[in-house]
Design a protein around this motif. Sequence first.
Motif, PDB file in Angstrom:
ATOM      1  N   VAL A  86       0.991  -0.868  -0.250  1.00 39.60           N
ATOM      2  CA  VAL A  86       0.038  -0.303  -0.125  1.00 39.60           C
ATOM      3  C   VAL A  86       0.683   1.417  -0.214  1.00 39.60           C
ATOM      4  CG1 VAL A  86      -1.850   1.581   1.110  1.00 39.60           C
ATOM      5  CG2 VAL A  86      -1.426  -1.273   1.528  1.00 39.60           C
ATOM      6  N   ALA A  87       0.816   2.201  -0.929  1.00 42.18           N
ATOM      7  CA  ALA A  87       1.463   3.176  -1.321  1.00 42.18           C
ATOM      8  C   ALA A  87       0.619   4.234  -0.754  1.00 42.18           C
ATOM      9  CB  ALA A  87       2.073   3.400  -2.717  1.00 42.18           C
ATOM     10  N   ILE A  88       1.204   5.077  -0.055  1.00 43.36           N
ATOM     11  CA  ILE A  88       0.095   6.384   0.710  1.00 43.36           C
ATOM     12  C   ILE A  88       0.598   7.468   0.448  1.00 43.36           C
ATOM     13  CG2 ILE A  88      -0.329   7.268   3.048  1.00 43.36           C
ATOM     14  CD1 ILE A  88      -1.067   4.397   3.006  1.00 43.36           C
ATOM     15  N   ALA A  89      -0.236   7.401  -0.401  1.00 43.78           N
ATOM     16  CA  ALA A  89       0.115   9.349  -1.868  1.00 43.78           C
ATOM     17  C   ALA A  89      -0.882  10.897  -0.283  1.00 43.78           C
ATOM     18  CB  ALA A  89      -0.535   9.487  -2.621  1.00 43.78           C
ATOM     19  N   GLU A  90      -0.064  11.577   0.404  1.00 43.82           N
ATOM     20  CA  GLU A  90      -0.722  12.810   0.571  1.00 43.82           C
ATOM     21  C   GLU A  90      -0.582  13.819   0.313  1.00 43.82           C
ATOM     22  OE1 GLU A  90      -2.181  12.545   3.777  1.00 43.82           O
ATOM     23  OE2 GLU A  90      -1.533  10.792   4.381  1.00 43.82           O
ATOM     24  N   GLN A  91      -1.995  14.818   0.378  1.00 45.06           N
ATOM     25  CA  GLN A  91      -0.848  16.524   0.446  1.00 45.06           C
ATOM     26  C   GLN A  91       0.029  16.663   1.018  1.00 45.06           C
ATOM     27  OE1 GLN A  91      -6.059  16.820  -0.290  1.00 45.06           O
ATOM     28  NE2 GLN A  91      -5.522  17.323   1.261  1.00 45.06           N
ATOM     29  N   MET A  92       0.760  17.249   0.014  1.00 43.59           N
ATOM     30  CA  MET A  92       2.141  18.354   0.703  1.00 43.59           C
ATOM     31  C   MET A  92       2.000  19.631   1.210  1.00 43.59           C
ATOM     32  SD  MET A  92       3.706  15.141   0.759  1.00 43.59           S
ATOM     33  CE  MET A  92       5.162  16.093   2.205  1.00 43.59           C
ATOM     34  N   GLU A  93       0.803  20.358   0.686  1.00 43.90           N
ATOM     35  CA  GLU A  93       0.194  21.769   0.831  1.00 43.90           C
ATOM     36  C   GLU A  93      -0.651  22.401   1.807  1.00 43.90           C
ATOM     37  OE1 GLU A  93       1.737  23.768  -2.293  1.00 43.90           O
ATOM     38  OE2 GLU A  93       0.606  22.014  -3.979  1.00 43.90           O
ATOM     39  N   ASP A  94      -1.583  23.157   1.474  1.00 47.44           N
ATOM     40  CA  ASP A  94      -2.489  23.737   2.731  1.00 47.44           C
ATOM     41  C   ASP A  94      -3.107  23.653   1.164  1.00 47.44           C
ATOM     42  OD1 ASP A  94      -5.148  24.631   2.979  1.00 47.44           O
ATOM     43  OD2 ASP A  94      -4.330  26.238   4.614  1.00 47.44           O
ATOM     44  N   PRO A  95      -5.037  22.927   0.528  1.00 47.46           N
ATOM     45  CA  PRO A  95      -5.256  22.933  -0.531  1.00 47.46           C
ATOM     46  C   PRO A  95      -5.544  24.906  -0.618  1.00 47.46           C
ATOM     47  CG  PRO A  95      -6.074  21.245   0.690  1.00 47.46           C
ATOM     48  CD  PRO A  95      -5.370  21.775   1.893  1.00 47.46           C
ATOM     49  N   LYS A  96      -6.106  25.369   0.511  1.00 46.86           N
ATOM     50  CA  LYS A  96      -6.332  26.878   0.348  1.00 46.86           C
ATOM     51  C   LYS A  96      -5.188  27.456  -0.357  1.00 46.86           C
ATOM     52  CE  LYS A  96      -9.706  25.972   4.927  1.00 46.86           C
ATOM     53  NZ  LYS A  96     -10.057  26.172   6.284  1.00 46.86           N
ATOM     54  N   LYS A  97      -4.470  27.246   0.177  1.00 45.31           N
ATOM     55  CA  LYS A  97      -3.148  28.202  -0.830  1.00 45.31           C
ATOM     56  C   LYS A  97      -3.080  27.642  -1.258  1.00 45.31           C
ATOM     57  CE  LYS A  97      -1.587  29.561   4.271  1.00 45.31           C
ATOM     58  NZ  LYS A  97      -0.901  29.463   5.705  1.00 45.31           N
ATOM     59  N   ALA A  98      -2.911  26.388  -1.946  1.00 41.27           N
ATOM     60  CA  ALA A  98      -2.884  25.793  -3.440  1.00 41.27           C
ATOM     61  C   ALA A  98      -2.771  26.589  -4.632  1.00 41.27           C
ATOM     62  CB  ALA A  98      -2.729  24.383  -3.148  1.00 41.27           C
ATOM     63  N   VAL A  99      -1.619  26.742  -5.693  1.00 39.97           N
ATOM     64  CA  VAL A  99      -1.547  27.391  -6.471  1.00 39.97           C
ATOM     65  C   VAL A  99      -2.919  26.741  -7.941  1.00 39.97           C
ATOM     66  CG1 VAL A  99      -1.086  28.756  -8.735  1.00 39.97           C
ATOM     67  CG2 VAL A  99      -0.591  29.203  -6.273  1.00 39.97           C
ATOM     68  N   GLY A 100      -3.521  25.704  -7.918  1.00 38.99           N
ATOM     69  CA  GLY A 100      -3.570  24.958  -8.942  1.00 38.99           C
ATOM     70  C   GLY A 100      -3.906  23.620  -8.283  1.00 38.99           C
TER      71      GLY A 100
END
Length: 847
Positions: A86-100
Amino acid sequence: MTKEKLSPGMQQYLDIKKEYPDAFLLFRMGDFYELFYEDATKAAQILELTLTSRNKNADHPIPMAGMPFHAAQQYIDTLVELGYKVAIAEQMEDPKKAVGVVKREVVQVITPGTAIDSSSQDASNNFLVSLDTDGLSYGLAYMDVSTGEFHTTTLSDFDTATSEILNLKAKEVVLGYQLPEQEKHLLTKQLNLLLSESLEAIEDLHLIDNALTPLEKSSAGKLLAYVKTTQLRELSHLQKALHYEIKDFLQMTYATKKSLDLLENARTGKKHGSLYWLLDETKTAMGTRLLRSWIDRPLVNQTKILNRQEVIQAFLDHFFERHDLTESLKGIYDIERLASRVSFGKANPKDLLQLGKTLSNVPMIKSILETFDSPALEQLVAQLDPLPELEHLISSAINPEAPMTILEGNIIKTGFDEKLDGYRRVMKEGAGWIAEIEAKEREASGISNLKVDYNKKDGYYFHVTNSNLDLVPEHFFRKATLKNSERYGTVELAKIEGDMLEAREESANLEYDIFMSIRAQVEKYIQRLQKLARLLATIDVLQSLAVVAENNHYIRPLFNTDQMISIENGRHAVVEKVMGVQEYIPNTITFDTDTTIQLITGPNMSGKSTYMRQLALTVIMAQMGAFVAADYVNFPIFDAIFTRIGAADDLISGQSTFMVEMMEANQAIQLASPHSLILFDELGRGTATYDGMALAQSIIEYIHEHVGAKTMFATHYHELTTLSKTLTQLVNVHVSILEQDGEVTFLHKIAEGPADKSYGIHVAKIAGLPRNLLNRADTILKDLEEHSAQIVAQVNPSAVTKEAVSTQLSLFQEASHPVLDQLQKVDVLNLTPMEAMSTLYELKKLL
């Protein structure tokens, strides 16, 4: 894959999936982990997730399934336990501040051999194994990622490597070379192992010593590369790869260990009824793992064995002190795995509290151990390091009521950090300040029901009803208008509110930073913690063996170099524990210096197998350093135990019972030395009677003449008992039977000499077969015995005796007959054809 244009998010998913084609990819999207395409379809079936789709109205909807991130562990556990990655892919930045599209990365790949957070994980080791070869030998390395243990060795052939993989109970094997298809089939289909690949080795002198052989460095380096590739972080808890030799321990194959019920009962697969079950009085998870290791790998070094005996004896001699020690050990948590959680960056406040509680117990344990009078124990005590500075850091910093998470606050004790204390003071006293402002403004304004309220939108405010609006002071400013009232603020109220909100937010951030700093400091102590863990585990196992010895009245075994076995009133320790001391019948086992083989005869159910296993179990316990179940024990140090006990087909590899018998017999014959122990139970019964007897005799003769190992050979072939006349180092023993008034009683006692007959029909009677069936069997047996007697009389009339009538025909009895005598006189090479015909005619008449 769909031909339609993909969204940036789905393209990101596919780009990551390309890097991990052999793993389920859990793709973090907000509060969920999502799976797509084939991963979603397969996971939905395995995990019983709802299968839906993305872009439902498209021509090619994308299969999709998901799970809440906070509940993901149980799903991950299920997949890994079934042998998947099982490979765990996490969000590496705050979605509210992400560009794109939000940046995502795989932060960890969890595999059967690297799982450390499984909710079902017990105290046992989870070994990940790597295998490499130079074309001649095999390099094998293994590691427990959850404890940091790391070992490597060189093995002579693939079969030996396979046996070691089985002994380690590995679930996953990392291959450093291209495995031939036949060997791959063995590992995947027959042994149900997950195979992974790692062809490039890491050269890490900190973990992989130059003193190792090139092949060992290669296998260890490739294992380390795989672990770092899957775990994607520096693991400070990994220990230096230690070289070991299989010959440094009592050698036993996986089949031998299984047949002797060492770590689990072979019939049930459970702990109950195993040697591990009998000996486990450990109080710590570390001790439990070490006990299993000692059972799995008994020693061959007499000095080390005697050192363990010395400590056990000291524990037996000091009952009250040992009781205090046992109680203190109950407060010891799993330091090895706590250290690994620190290394992985997963340790929470509860983990550090457990570590602190453990360290606070060490001085008491050390103080108790110092009261024992034992040089062997003194060596252990001298190495015990309580790490007082680390214990002080944890006890002074971490709140005993701290939560499991590190984001909720309330982790750090008041008084540890001055700035944090200031924030807390503001939060605590702010409510009082607001109450004071409320009372002051009520009195000054004359509004008797003026009060301060709070909500998320408006913050703190004064609530004023419409009937009192004319009394509102000038320094009040309007915040909101309602139907029957107004909400007002003041500069003073706003300042206090700002201070309180800042304190609440900043204190949470500061607590997090302080905790991370403490965890980083704990990480510096990992090597010392691991050494402490090993010492505490050793002490725990030795006290456990002392408790078992005392409770079951075991004695301290002796060792000799005379190749002599002397066991007085020995017992099969596990069977005795299950049955109870009163019911168990002990047996004495004796091999003098001139005896290598005991040939054991007697009926089924009479105790032959128990007698043989008793010796093996006594050897294993003694070479672990444990005390044993007997009145007296003295035998040599054995280098290996080989067994063939019990009948079982190996259906997966297509091997019959007899083939398994012959393979195990061959392994013993090829590998045993004069210092080995061989136990063969009913060898040869898997084929035709004469075939079986012929093989059994030839195997016995070969062991006698060429191997010289101490051997117990149990058989129903009574004909073999005559071998004692020709094999000088073989003795006959049998299980005593009491036969009275047609009833048979098994005494479960071993006596000298061969058994006089078999009691198969009586065993069938005990099993409850119908009486008319048993009567018919009696009739057939008498007919067969009479027929055998007639054959004996025809072949050798002088052999007909009272005993011969009631026994089976002996295959190995030397036959005599006038035809044979005449044949021996014929000079075949000098006969003319006519003389040959005439001789044949005369012989036929004589016959």
